[in-house]
Structures are given as C-alpha cells and as structure tokens.
Scaffold this active site. Structure first.
Site, PDB file in Angstrom:
ATOM      1  N   ASP A   9       0.874  -1.165   0.000  1.00 58.31           N
ATOM      2  CA  ASP A   9       0.000   0.000   0.000  1.00 58.31           C
ATOM      3  C   ASP A   9       0.925   1.233   0.000  1.00 58.31           C
ATOM      4  O   ASP A   9       2.126   1.109   0.277  1.00 58.31           O
ATOM      5  CB  ASP A   9      -0.857  -0.059   1.273  1.00 58.31           C
ATOM      6  CG  ASP A   9      -1.705   1.166   1.474  1.00 58.31           C
ATOM      7  OD1 ASP A   9      -2.443   1.520   0.542  1.00 58.31           O
ATOM      8  OD2 ASP A   9      -1.636   1.774   2.562  1.00 58.31           O
ATOM      9  N   LEU A  10       0.404   2.399  -0.317  1.00 59.30           N
ATOM     10  CA  LEU A  10       1.264   3.592  -0.370  1.00 59.30           C
ATOM     11  C   LEU A  10       1.127   4.448   0.895  1.00 59.30           C
ATOM     12  O   LEU A  10       2.017   4.486   1.738  1.00 59.30           O
ATOM     13  CB  LEU A  10       0.918   4.422  -1.617  1.00 59.30           C
ATOM     14  CG  LEU A  10       1.710   5.713  -1.792  1.00 59.30           C
ATOM     15  CD1 LEU A  10       3.192   5.438  -1.990  1.00 59.30           C
ATOM     16  CD2 LEU A  10       1.170   6.511  -2.989  1.00 59.30           C
ATOM     17  N   ASP A  11      -0.018   5.091   1.018  1.00 60.30           N
ATOM     18  CA  ASP A  11      -0.219   6.021   2.124  1.00 60.30           C
ATOM     19  C   ASP A  11      -0.258   5.271   3.454  1.00 60.30           C
ATOM     20  O   ASP A  11      -1.072   4.381   3.638  1.00 60.30           O
ATOM     21  CB  ASP A  11      -1.537   6.788   1.909  1.00 60.30           C
ATOM     22  CG  ASP A  11      -1.887   7.653   3.091  1.00 60.30           C
ATOM     23  OD1 ASP A  11      -0.958   8.145   3.742  1.00 60.30           O
ATOM     24  OD2 ASP A  11      -3.081   7.837   3.370  1.00 60.30           O
ATOM     25  N   THR A  17       1.297  10.255   3.861  1.00 64.01           N
ATOM     26  CA  THR A  17       0.523  11.327   3.222  1.00 64.01           C
ATOM     27  C   THR A  17      -0.796  11.574   3.952  1.00 64.01           C
ATOM     28  O   THR A  17      -1.499  12.528   3.632  1.00 64.01           O
ATOM     29  CB  THR A  17       0.240  10.989   1.736  1.00 64.01           C
ATOM     30  OG1 THR A  17       0.022   9.591   1.623  1.00 64.01           O
ATOM     31  CG2 THR A  17       1.399  11.386   0.854  1.00 64.01           C
ATOM     32  N   LYS A  45      -8.738   6.656   6.038  1.00 63.54           N
ATOM     33  CA  LYS A  45      -7.522   5.987   5.569  1.00 63.54           C
ATOM     34  C   LYS A  45      -7.852   4.781   4.697  1.00 63.54           C
ATOM     35  O   LYS A  45      -8.676   3.941   5.071  1.00 63.54           O
ATOM     36  CB  LYS A  45      -6.663   5.554   6.754  1.00 63.54           C
ATOM     37  CG  LYS A  45      -6.000   6.727   7.432  1.00 63.54           C
ATOM     38  CD  LYS A  45      -5.000   6.287   8.479  1.00 63.54           C
ATOM     39  CE  LYS A  45      -4.358   7.522   9.107  1.00 63.54           C
ATOM     40  NZ  LYS A  45      -3.505   7.175  10.238  1.00 63.54           N
ATOM     41  N   ARG A  49     -11.303   8.693  -2.544  1.00 62.00           N
ATOM     42  CA  ARG A  49     -11.600  10.128  -2.397  1.00 62.00           C
ATOM     43  C   ARG A  49     -13.108  10.381  -2.389  1.00 62.00           C
ATOM     44  O   ARG A  49     -13.641  11.119  -1.564  1.00 62.00           O
ATOM     45  CB  ARG A  49     -10.933  10.899  -3.540  1.00 62.00           C
ATOM     46  CG  ARG A  49     -10.918  12.391  -3.325  1.00 62.00           C
ATOM     47  CD  ARG A  49     -10.340  13.091  -4.550  1.00 62.00           C
ATOM     48  NE  ARG A  49      -9.118  12.482  -5.024  1.00 62.00           N
ATOM     49  CZ  ARG A  49      -8.619  12.646  -6.242  1.00 62.00           C
ATOM     50  NH1 ARG A  49      -9.248  13.412  -7.122  1.00 62.00           N
ATOM     51  NH2 ARG A  49      -7.504  12.053  -6.605  1.00 62.00           N
ATOM     52  N   SER A 114      -2.627   0.761  -4.292  1.00 61.34           N
ATOM     53  CA  SER A 114      -3.102   1.925  -3.530  1.00 61.34           C
ATOM     54  C   SER A 114      -4.457   2.413  -4.025  1.00 61.34           C
ATOM     55  O   SER A 114      -4.761   2.301  -5.213  1.00 61.34           O
ATOM     56  CB  SER A 114      -2.068   3.050  -3.673  1.00 61.34           C
ATOM     57  OG  SER A 114      -2.599   4.281  -3.252  1.00 61.34           O
ATOM     58  N   ALA A 115      -5.242   2.984  -3.119  1.00 57.99           N
ATOM     59  CA  ALA A 115      -6.531   3.576  -3.502  1.00 57.99           C
ATOM     60  C   ALA A 115      -6.345   4.966  -4.105  1.00 57.99           C
ATOM     61  O   ALA A 115      -7.272   5.527  -4.674  1.00 57.99           O
ATOM     62  CB  ALA A 115      -7.423   3.679  -2.264  1.00 57.99           C
ATOM     63  N   SER A 116      -5.130   5.506  -3.996  1.00 56.44           N
ATOM     64  CA  SER A 116      -4.915   6.901  -4.415  1.00 56.44           C
ATOM     65  C   SER A 116      -4.771   7.064  -5.923  1.00 56.44           C
ATOM     66  O   SER A 116      -4.074   6.297  -6.576  1.00 56.44           O
ATOM     67  CB  SER A 116      -3.653   7.445  -3.742  1.00 56.44           C
ATOM     68  OG  SER A 116      -3.388   8.740  -4.224  1.00 56.44           O
ATOM     69  N   LYS A 145     -11.191  -0.978  -1.540  1.00 52.58           N
ATOM     70  CA  LYS A 145     -10.900  -1.872  -0.412  1.00 52.58           C
ATOM     71  C   LYS A 145     -12.043  -1.722   0.593  1.00 52.58           C
ATOM     72  O   LYS A 145     -12.509  -0.593   0.767  1.00 52.58           O
ATOM     73  CB  LYS A 145      -9.583  -1.464   0.273  1.00 52.58           C
ATOM     74  CG  LYS A 145      -8.359  -1.484  -0.640  1.00 52.58           C
ATOM     75  CD  LYS A 145      -7.172  -0.800   0.062  1.00 52.58           C
ATOM     76  CE  LYS A 145      -6.016  -0.584  -0.898  1.00 52.58           C
ATOM     77  NZ  LYS A 145      -4.898   0.209  -0.328  1.00 52.58           N
ATOM     78  N   GLU A 169      -0.064  -3.289   4.630  1.00 52.42           N
ATOM     79  CA  GLU A 169      -1.190  -2.344   4.696  1.00 52.42           C
ATOM     80  C   GLU A 169      -1.288  -1.658   6.058  1.00 52.42           C
ATOM     81  O   GLU A 169      -1.026  -2.272   7.078  1.00 52.42           O
ATOM     82  CB  GLU A 169      -2.501  -3.114   4.496  1.00 52.42           C
ATOM     83  CG  GLU A 169      -3.174  -2.920   3.171  1.00 52.42           C
ATOM     84  CD  GLU A 169      -3.764  -1.531   2.943  1.00 52.42           C
ATOM     85  OE1 GLU A 169      -3.876  -0.732   3.881  1.00 52.42           O
ATOM     86  OE2 GLU A 169      -4.123  -1.266   1.793  1.00 52.42           O
ATOM     87  N   ASP A 170      -1.726  -0.401   6.047  1.00 53.76           N
ATOM     88  CA  ASP A 170      -1.933   0.311   7.312  1.00 53.76           C
ATOM     89  C   ASP A 170      -3.419   0.474   7.645  1.00 53.76           C
ATOM     90  O   ASP A 170      -3.752   0.928   8.735  1.00 53.76           O
ATOM     91  CB  ASP A 170      -1.299   1.706   7.269  1.00 53.76           C
ATOM     92  CG  ASP A 170      -2.062   2.639   6.345  1.00 53.76           C
ATOM     93  OD1 ASP A 170      -2.334   2.240   5.195  1.00 53.76           O
ATOM     94  OD2 ASP A 170      -2.402   3.757   6.776  1.00 53.76           O
TER      95      ASP A 170
END
Ligand code: B16
Ligand code: MG
Length: 223
Positions: A9-11, A17, A45, A49, A114-116, A145, A169-170
């Site tokens: 995952d990214l963020d 971020t 999180k 968006r 990532s979801a971003s 997710k 994942e966070d």
C-alpha cells in the site's frame, strides 16, 4: 516452488501522506462548517476520495447535486496536491527503502496497490518508481478496499498467484482486502486496530531479515 510477490500500500506504509489528506479535508470541512478531527481522519484511511467526501457530507448532514459534489472533490484534491508538491525522499517512512532493497536484490517482483489516484506522482516525488514492477492505483480499480480487486490486479500484473503474495497495509479495509484475496497480510501500525492481519508491526524498523526470509519461504511453498 511458486513465484512470490510483494504488494505494498502507499499512504501509511511507504509515505505518511495521511497528514496532508487530513489538512485538505479539514480545510474543506471548515468551509462547509463541519468539525473534522484527526480521529475522523482515521476513518478516511485507505478509503477512496469519493467515499471520503460522502462520509464528510454525512457528518454534516449535507446533501448536494452531483455537480457540487464533483467541485468539492476537485477542490480537496487541488488543495492536497499543493501539500504533496513539496514532498521528497525525506518523507519515505523509516527503513522502507531497506526492505524494498532487500526484496529487489532477491529478484522478487513488487507491486504497489493503492486507492490513491495520485500514487504515481507521489512515487515520482520520493524517487521510488524504479522499485515497482507494477503499479495499481485508484485510477485502475472500480471497487474500493475491502474489495480485493486492487491486490488481485497487482498479483496478476507481477505474474504471481494470490496465495503466493503478501500485502503490507496500514488500513483495516486493506487488511480485509488482502485476507479476502487469500494473500498473506502484514499490518503496519496499531496492532490492536489491525488485529485481523497475519503479522503486525508498528513500522518497518521492526521488520528484520529473518522475518523476510521466512516470509519468502512461506509464500514460495504455498500451492
Ligand atoms: P486520492 P492508500 C489512500 O491511499 C488514502 O489512505 C486515503 O486516505 C485516500 O482518500 C485515498 O488514497 C485516495 O487518495 O485522493 O489521492 O486519490 O492508503 O490506499 O495508498
Ligand atoms: Mg494506506
């Protein structure tokens, strides 16, 4: 022996971020007269968006036209882009590069999940693009997710079977997505919140070479 795959995952995993998302959502919330705290931001999180704005408007009991909804989505994103425009390598979370280097040296493919919709631009800013064999972001998925879509596409892109992949994942929704996909799940952050994960660490500084070696062996042994 099967081919292993590592998905990140990214963020909240590679970079933090979340603090910039928080500031941008808070600015919009202020404008709309909605109180928005860091605790509220926790629920945003790993969430797309669009879904975040729906949650914010629910908090303020606000219903709007599609046009106004889209304008606020854009406003939030433009604000967020201003914050992330200043990002650089210093924002990579501690020991992330060490783990990425170790996996890359082993020749194991890595993907971002990532979801971003801003994932590529963030990876470019922190100079991590070259590590990833595939990038799956919010521009490529239709289901958010905890739907496993993002991770299943990532596995396919790196040529690994889901059961031979691991996800870092966070967000709880991300851990659920990894578990539904039949992947090994690693929670990064509060172990109590991420208790559904197969393994949990506060951050990457707690992940050692022995853990990674055992994990690779486990992934490669699964049919
Ligand atoms: P954007 P991740 C997620 O990233 C964030 O955790 C979440 O807070 C954000 O709303 C979502 O990306 C969408 O981001 O507005 O940039 O498209 O954790 O899945 O890497
Ligand atoms: Mg995340």
């Amino acid at each position: 022996m099967k081919k292993a795959g590592f998905i990140f995952d990214l963020d909240g995993v590679i970079v933090d971020t979340a603090k910039y998302h928080y500031l941008a959502w808070k600015n919009l919330a202020n404008e709309l007269g909605i109180e928005f705290t860091e605790a509220d931001n926790e629920k945003f999180k790993g969430v797309s968006r669009k879904r975040c704005l729906e949650l914010l408007l629910e908090m303020g009991n606000i219903t709007v036209s599609k046009e106004q909804f889209d304008r606020w989505l854009e406003e939030k994103n433009e604000d967020y882009l201003k914050y992330i425009s200043k990002m650089d390598k210093k924002e990579i979370l501690p020991d992330v590069t060490k783990v990425l280097d170790y996996i890359k040296d082993k020749g194991i493919p890595m993907a971002l999940g990532s979801a971003s919709k801003n994932a590529v631009s963030i990876l470019e800013k922190v100079a991590l693009m070259s590590y990833f064999d595939a990038i799956v972001d919010g521009t490529q998925v239709t289901k958010a997710k905890p739907d496993p879509e993002v991770f299943l596409i990532a596995a396919k892109k790196i040529g690994a079977e889901p059961e031979n992949c691991v996800v870092f994942e966070d967000a709880l929704a991300g851990i659920e997505a990894a578990n539904i996909a039949g992947m090994e799940s690693i929670g990064i952050g509060d172990v109590k919140i991420l208790s559904d994960a197969d393994h949990g660490f506060n951050n990457f500084t707690e992940i050692d070479v022995k853990f990674l070696d055992d994990l690779i062996l486990l992934l490669e042994s699964k049919n």
